[in-house]
Design an enzyme around this catalytic site. Structure first.
Site, PDB file in Angstrom:
ATOM      1  N   SER A   1       1.085   4.552  -4.069  1.00 32.73           N
ATOM      2  CA  SER A   1       1.392   3.249  -3.495  1.00 32.73           C
ATOM      3  C   SER A   1       1.323   2.112  -4.506  1.00 32.73           C
ATOM      4  O   SER A   1       1.751   1.001  -4.215  1.00 32.73           O
ATOM      5  CB  SER A   1       0.452   2.942  -2.319  1.00 32.73           C
ATOM      6  OG  SER A   1      -0.844   2.635  -2.792  1.00 32.73           O
TER       7      SER A   1
ATOM      8  N   LYS B   1      -5.675  -1.543  -3.744  1.00 32.46           N
ATOM      9  CA  LYS B   1      -4.548  -2.378  -3.332  1.00 32.46           C
ATOM     10  C   LYS B   1      -4.657  -3.766  -3.955  1.00 32.46           C
ATOM     11  O   LYS B   1      -5.717  -4.168  -4.442  1.00 32.46           O
ATOM     12  CB  LYS B   1      -4.524  -2.528  -1.796  1.00 32.46           C
ATOM     13  CG  LYS B   1      -4.173  -1.257  -1.045  1.00 32.46           C
ATOM     14  CD  LYS B   1      -2.732  -0.840  -1.254  1.00 32.46           C
ATOM     15  CE  LYS B   1      -2.382   0.396  -0.431  1.00 32.46           C
ATOM     16  NZ  LYS B   1      -3.098   1.590  -0.880  1.00 32.46           N
TER      17      LYS B   1
END
Length: 235
Positions: free
Chosen positions: A156, A194
């Site tokens: 990701s 993230k």
């Protein structure tokens, strides 16, 4: 043969222990030797260890002992070994000195930091595991503070240059600025890597891959566990 600064540091530690029985702090050593940063103290301690004047105690975390003084000074030691706490601890999660500048006299060795398991760069997985092993990291990749490493699983964050199988270096902290890549703990059970975005009264965990959606949470559900400061990759 010791350099002048190495000799000064060794004698400062020895004299302080004789006076109070308490070792000097890194700040005190830095001030006593008139150095600009504690990284210089780290270099000198490493050099003293390599020359046999200081020894690490493998079974005592964060402990060193002064083994000997220069030949002309040994009688004053009286057979007593002085112990003190270093700022850089090999093989433990401890405070790391500022990256030392390399010099002809003292060449900084890699610093060992713990690998604390795996982190998901995708759908969050189980929370960070316990210390599994250590890795050697060049000092210039680290700054002041506590650091640990995590092995990345998932894709990701590929557009941020972070790939499956990479090892990320994390500075341990519980706050971060919007836009920084962080280790986030969601609901005290899911850990993920993230980019942090603050949107009004919410916290957004943003992927760097269009295949993944941004996840938005109330702030009480997300805890910052650290900030990305470096990356290691095997080829």
């Amino acid at each position: 043969m010791l350099t002048r600064k190495q000799h000064e540091l060794l004698m400062f530690i020895h004299e302080r222990m004789k006076e109070s029985g308490i070792p000097p702090s890194f700040d005190e050593m830095k001030d006593a030797l008139d150095l600009a940063s504690k990284s210089g103290i780290h270099r000198l301690i490493t050099a003293l260890e390599e020359r046999g004047f200081i020894r690490r105690l493998p079974n005592r975390a964060r402990a060193l002992e002064v083994v000997k003084l220069p030949d002309s000074m040994n009688p004053s030691l009286g057979g007593r070994k002085a112990r003190f706490e270093p700022s850089v601890i090999e093989g433990t999660l401890g405070k790391v000195a500022s990256p030392p500048a390399r010099s002809n006299d003292d060449y900084a060795r890699p610093i060992s930091i713990p690998v604390m398991g795996r982190i998901a760069a995708g759908t969050p997985i189980e929370a960070i595991q316990s210390h599994s092993h250590t890795i050697a990291v060049p000092p210039e990749m680290l700054g002041a503070g506590e650091h640990y490493a995590l092995e990345v699983r998932g894709d990701s964050m590929i557009e941020a240059g972070i790939f499956d199988g990479d090892t990320v270096l994390i500075k341990k902290q519980d706050t971060a600025s919007t836009g920084e890549i962080i280790v986030a703990l969601v609901d005290d059970e899911e850990a993920t890597l993230k980019r942090l975005r603050r949107k009004g009264n919410t916290v957004a965990l943003e992927a760097a891959n269009p295949a993944y959606e941004t996840r938005i949470f109330p702030p009480d559900r997300v805890k910052v566990q650290g900030r990305l400061v470096g990356l290691l990759r095997k080829y």
